[in-house]
Design an enzyme around this catalytic site. Structure first.
Site, PDB file in Angstrom:
ATOM      1  N   ASP A  36      41.477  45.046  42.451  1.00  0.00           N
ATOM      2  CA  ASP A  36      40.620  44.373  41.531  1.00  0.00           C
ATOM      3  C   ASP A  36      41.113  44.856  40.034  1.00  0.00           C
ATOM      4  O   ASP A  36      41.716  46.143  39.725  1.00  0.00           O
ATOM      5  CB  ASP A  36      39.708  44.394  41.503  1.00  0.00           C
ATOM      6  N   LYS A  58      40.689  39.811  37.750  1.00  0.00           N
ATOM      7  CA  LYS A  58      39.962  38.803  37.782  1.00  0.00           C
ATOM      8  C   LYS A  58      39.106  40.016  36.027  1.00  0.00           C
ATOM      9  O   LYS A  58      38.233  40.866  36.392  1.00  0.00           O
ATOM     10  CB  LYS A  58      38.590  38.512  38.982  1.00  0.00           C
ATOM     11  N   MET A 172      28.100  43.052  33.872  1.00  0.00           N
ATOM     12  CA  MET A 172      29.202  42.153  33.389  1.00  0.00           C
ATOM     13  C   MET A 172      28.483  41.336  32.680  1.00  0.00           C
ATOM     14  O   MET A 172      28.004  40.173  32.378  1.00  0.00           O
ATOM     15  CB  MET A 172      29.545  40.967  34.678  1.00  0.00           C
TER      16      MET A 172
END
Length: 483
Positions: A36, A58, A172
């Site tokens: 990732d 991502k 996030m």
């Protein structure tokens, strides 16, 4: 073809020192690594050079490889018989969608193992001096994702969050600060509730912002807060300034590439980490022993060793041929520097000569001044400066190449590097071949010969250690921080 196995490995928050021992053990024997975006360069550098590496990174609002395609890729590689490491930032099961990937593996009867990782929800605040729980301030921790799997802001039960007595951690959350602040204020949180953000936690790019719920939206805009960031709300967030520790370390904020061979990196990397640097172990060369039969060792006044590797290869050859150091007779021992001298002492040979300046020219000058013949054990492609100086001074010598230096291909291209450390001219050549496009903002060289090679190959901002020791090499980084 037999089915391979899949390991879902939590890579931690970015700092390679926070990868678990089991995670490293699994990663080092992977055949395929699927990783990732938030996996740190220091962790990626631990991948085998033979492994096939697939980036499925991502980030918020952008998914170049959709989750279903990632699952299909993992399944396909395992069904083709490969041992697959699915390397995920943080922990696989903490908003990491590890469960969805396991469902795909179960559907195809593929064996798997989960290796937990250190979660950024805890590690990032701790590296910024924020305890997520603290007696008298916060007796509980609540971790919330600020984004949905589709990339939008997650719908939270803010009424429930407002009733919790503890620390709220939003993962996030960099792009959701306005939503978080307005919703919590509307549910009764006081405007002076301590609030903090930690950006790129545990890495050299870590930044921390402290404020209150009432002013945090504006502060984050002025600060230019960017993902990845962890947002904390609650009384414990007020401890950031008091408990901050990492930025007090002398090499804090520096991301350093260590280019020396893999079996030579341990001590240098530890010293750098102890001083606060983010270390990426990025070996650009490897020593390959040659199939050499040692000549007779008697009849020489001096036996010289020009590297730790040369000393190790010499003793390996002695053992393989059933010989021992008694053959050296009365010959004196010369070592090019303290590290080589230490390697010899560990094997029962105490050097009689270590030059004041640790390079080939000064070793040759010292040998010439002492008189007598010399037998040198060194690399096949070693620097010519030693032998050229010996010839110029009329010294009778012979040399035995015991190993050659091999340049290694780069498994990935590091980013945001502040400095590259070079311990030999061959590490400079290896680096330029492995990373031809990577600029080294600071090139730290262990000696003049290494610096000349760096200059020849176009590196800029070259610093040379005062002496050819690891301690002085590291001092070039400290001096850069003071300049």
């Amino acid at each position: 073809m037999s089915v391979g196995k899949v390991w879902l490995v939590g890579a931690g928050p970015g700092d390679p020192g926070l990868l678990t021992c089991r995670g490293r053990e699994v990663l080092e024997r992977a055949e395929v690594v699927i990783f990732d975006r938030l996996v740190g360069d220091g962790v990626l550098a631990l991948m085998p050079r033979t492994a096939r590496c697939i980036d499925v990174g991502k980030e918020g609002g952008r998914h170049p490889v959709p989750q279903r395609e990632i699952e299909a890729l993992i399944v396909r590689e395992a069904l083709n018989g490969h041992n697959v490491v699915r390397l995920k930032g943080g922990d696989p099961f903490l908003f990491g969608r590890g469960g969805e990937e396991i469902e795909a593996l179960l559907a195809h009867d593929i064996p798997y193992e989960v290796v937990p990782g250190v979660a950024s929800a805890i590690a990032a605040p701790e590296c910024a001096g924020i305890p997520v729980t603290h007696r008298g301030l916060a007796n509980s921790l609540h971790i919330v994702t600020a984004h949905t799997k589709e990339g939008g802001i997650a719908a939270q039960d803010y009424d429930a969050l407002a009733r919790l007595n503890g620390t709220l951690v939003f993962l996030m959350g960099a792009t959701a600060i306005a939503e978080i602040c307005s919703q919590l204020l509307a549910r009764g949180f006081a405007a002076d509730t301590p609030t903090a953000a930690v950006e790129s936690g545990t890495t050299a790019r870590q930044r921390a912002l402290a404020g209150t719920l009432g002013d945090f939206e504006q502060k984050s805009q002025d600060f230019g807060l960017r993902p990845p960031a962890v947002i904390l709300v609650g009384p414990a967030a007020a401890l950031a300034d008091r408990f901050a520790w990492r930025q007090k370390l002398p090499l804090w904020g520096k991301k350093v590439l260590v280019t020396r061979p893999a079996n030579r990196q341990g001590r240098l990397s530890r010293m750098l980490r102890d001083l606060g640097a983010e270390v990426v172990e990025f070996p650009c060369i490897a020593a390959v022993p040659l199939e050499t039969k040692l000549p007779p060792l008697g009849g020489h006044d001096w036996i010289g060793f020009t590297s730790v590797t040369g000393a190790e290869c010499f003793f390996a050859c002695l053992a393989a041929e059933g010989r021992d150091v008694r053959e050296l007779g009365a010959a004196k021992i010369a070592a090019i520097g303290p590290a080589t001298a230490a390697a010899l002492r560990e094997r029962g040979l105490r050097p009689d000569l270590v030059p004041a300046v640790y390079d080939g020219v000064h070793l040759a000058e010292e040998l010439a001044g002492r008189g007598g013949s010399a037998l040198l054990f060194r690399a096949f492609d070693g620097s010519p400066e030693l032998t050229e100086t010996l010839r110029a001074r009329g010294v009778v010598f012979s040399e035995v190449p015991l190993y050659r230096t091999e340049t290694l291909a780069a498994p990935f291209q590091p980013v945001n590097v502040d400095a590259v450390l070079f311990t030999s001219a061959s590490t400079v050549r290896g680096f330029k071949k492995a990373c031809p496009e990577l600029e080294a903002p600071l090139a730290c060289c262990i000696g003049a010969q290494t610096a000349r090679e760096a200059e020849r190959l176009g590196l800029k901002n070259i610093r040379v250690a005062a002496r050819a020791t690891l301690e002085d090499l590291i001092n070039t980084l400290k001096e850069d921080g003071r300049s």
